[in-house]
Design an enzyme around this catalytic site. Sequence first.
Site, PDB file in Angstrom:
ATOM      1  N   GLU A 175       0.835  -1.212   0.000  1.00  0.00           N
ATOM      2  CA  GLU A 175       0.000   0.000   0.000  1.00  0.00           C
ATOM      3  C   GLU A 175       0.868   1.260   0.000  1.00  0.00           C
ATOM      4  OE1 GLU A 175      -3.268  -0.188   2.856  1.00  0.00           O
ATOM      5  OE2 GLU A 175      -4.125  -1.858   1.749  1.00  0.00           O
ATOM      6  N   GLU A 297      -5.003  -8.639  -0.322  1.00  0.00           N
ATOM      7  CA  GLU A 297      -5.811  -8.309   0.861  1.00  0.00           C
ATOM      8  C   GLU A 297      -7.253  -8.186   0.416  1.00  0.00           C
ATOM      9  OE1 GLU A 297      -4.511  -5.231   3.561  1.00  0.00           O
ATOM     10  OE2 GLU A 297      -2.400  -5.702   3.176  1.00  0.00           O
TER      11      GLU A 297
HETATM   12  O1  AHR Z   1      -5.370  -5.765   6.958  1.00  0.00           O
HETATM   13  C1  AHR Z   1      -5.304  -4.576   7.667  1.00  0.00           C
HETATM   14  C2  AHR Z   1      -4.622  -3.467   6.904  1.00  0.00           C
HETATM   15  O2  AHR Z   1      -5.386  -3.120   5.799  1.00  0.00           O
HETATM   16  C3  AHR Z   1      -3.274  -3.779   6.315  1.00  0.00           C
HETATM   17  O3  AHR Z   1      -2.253  -3.627   7.221  1.00  0.00           O
HETATM   18  C4  AHR Z   1      -3.148  -2.757   5.230  1.00  0.00           C
HETATM   19  O4  AHR Z   1      -2.321  -3.191   4.181  1.00  0.00           O
HETATM   20  C5  AHR Z   1      -4.584  -2.518   4.813  1.00  0.00           C
HETATM   21  O5  AHR Z   1      -4.881  -1.187   4.744  1.00  0.00           O
END
Ligand code: AHR
Length: 495
Positions: A175, A297
């Site tokens: 990210e 994610e």
């Molecule tokens: O999964 C929680 C968070 O969500 C992670 O650390 C991040 O990559 C995303 O914003």
Amino acid sequence: MADRKIVVHADWSLGTINKNIYGHFAEHLGRCIYEGLWVGEDSAIPNTKGIRNDVLEALRKLNVPVLRWPGGCFADEYHWKDGVGPRESRKRMINTHWGGVVENNHFGTHEFFELCELLGAEPYICGNVGSGTVQEMSEWVEYMTSGGDSPMANWRRENGREKPWKLKYFGVGNENWGCGGNMRPEHYADLYRNYQTYVRQYGDNRLYKIAGGANVDDYNWTDVLMREAHWLMDGLSLHNYTIPGSWENKRPALGFDEREWFETMQKSLRMDELITRHSTIMDRYDPQKRVGLIVDEWGTWFLPEPGTNPGFLYQQNTMRDALVAAIHLHVFHKHCDRVQMANLAQMVNVLQAVVLTEGDKMLLTPTYHVLEMFKAHQNAEALAVHGTFGEYEMDGASLPQVSLSASKKDGKLHISLCNLSHADAADLQIELRGTEAAYDCRGVILAADEIGAHNTFEQPERVAPRPFEGATLEGGKLQVRLPAASVVALSLEAR
Ligand code: AHR
């Protein structure tokens, strides 16, 4: 009478469903690593080399193919050298991102590889671009994968590991448009080119390099990264969470009504649009689809449970999460030509977890059961499916009522289905085309008496799979009655 007609083409493959689509993610966040997975060798909780046995045993049944670590946002603050060597002398730090708690670094590189070995999962390491140096990333790769007489390989040996580990998946940052450095895509693309140069291929170890990708519908990010660096990457990531309400105004995991249920289904289906559009952009630079889209994610994100540390992102998990999981997995199957990995966030005690723990107690969530029921799709051939899926309507909006995915492996057909409607059963007629075989059909269903049903430490098996009696197969035609808000997995074996 069946009111929805579907054809499953047993002789029309869409490609292989990469088993890594069933991947997981474990971050140094809340009680995911510490308590959830790692309790330490001296714990009263039965463990293997510090990793709790009950959770291990449960996770093994999922055939976890790949595990991403150490973050997430934590990855861009993680300095790997703090997490190797004798545990008692490892540096302590504050986990500023997640709850401001002390991180004692007891779970580090060696422990992570141990966990992967115990799970039979491929490790996927995410390196630090946001606050780490090129040298630090390069040395981590050397430490893990070099078998030579080199400083980092020798340090690994001193720390008890003679042979290098096999490591395939390596992420260059996380990210980086946000917690990983608030960068513009042009800046990150340049950094990606720079950092990945020193992510070396040692011996016969071959790394699959994953560039930090877009947030949700940031198509410009994908465009810039592909334009500037596609030939230097094997995968490009995408993150998207299912958040009823909004990012600023999240909703609780429990106590939702049918409108919120509907909204959650609608937002889950959005993953199809996101993958389609990101993949179309990738096609411009990579029409052969060499670069995988890595959805590293995904999952639901609700308000933390009342009374818990808000920085720990601990949430309950209901039948609604089960449907979210089923819908996402079906979308990933459909896009198996481009999506080569997906990692549910997160493995234990965080967001859409498959396992929750409290002290020495553990429970399996509805999401766990879906992953277990669907695991037969791992590495199977995805089959083309056409038909009418009914409509699920609310307040003038409409969604397909049923989501279905089919695959073929080792002579068996696997059909998974879910009924998005919170209230109405769905009757389906499924024609098996392109096969002459006669099959025996067996099924499993996950359903409950209410849409908010979930497991607790007092009642850990309230939501659990049971045999499904609602399918009959005659002359290549399957009649299925799906109860409202249910998930079903059918296995058809040729006689
Ligand atoms: O999964 C929680 C968070 O969500 C992670 O650390 C991040 O990559 C995303 O914003």
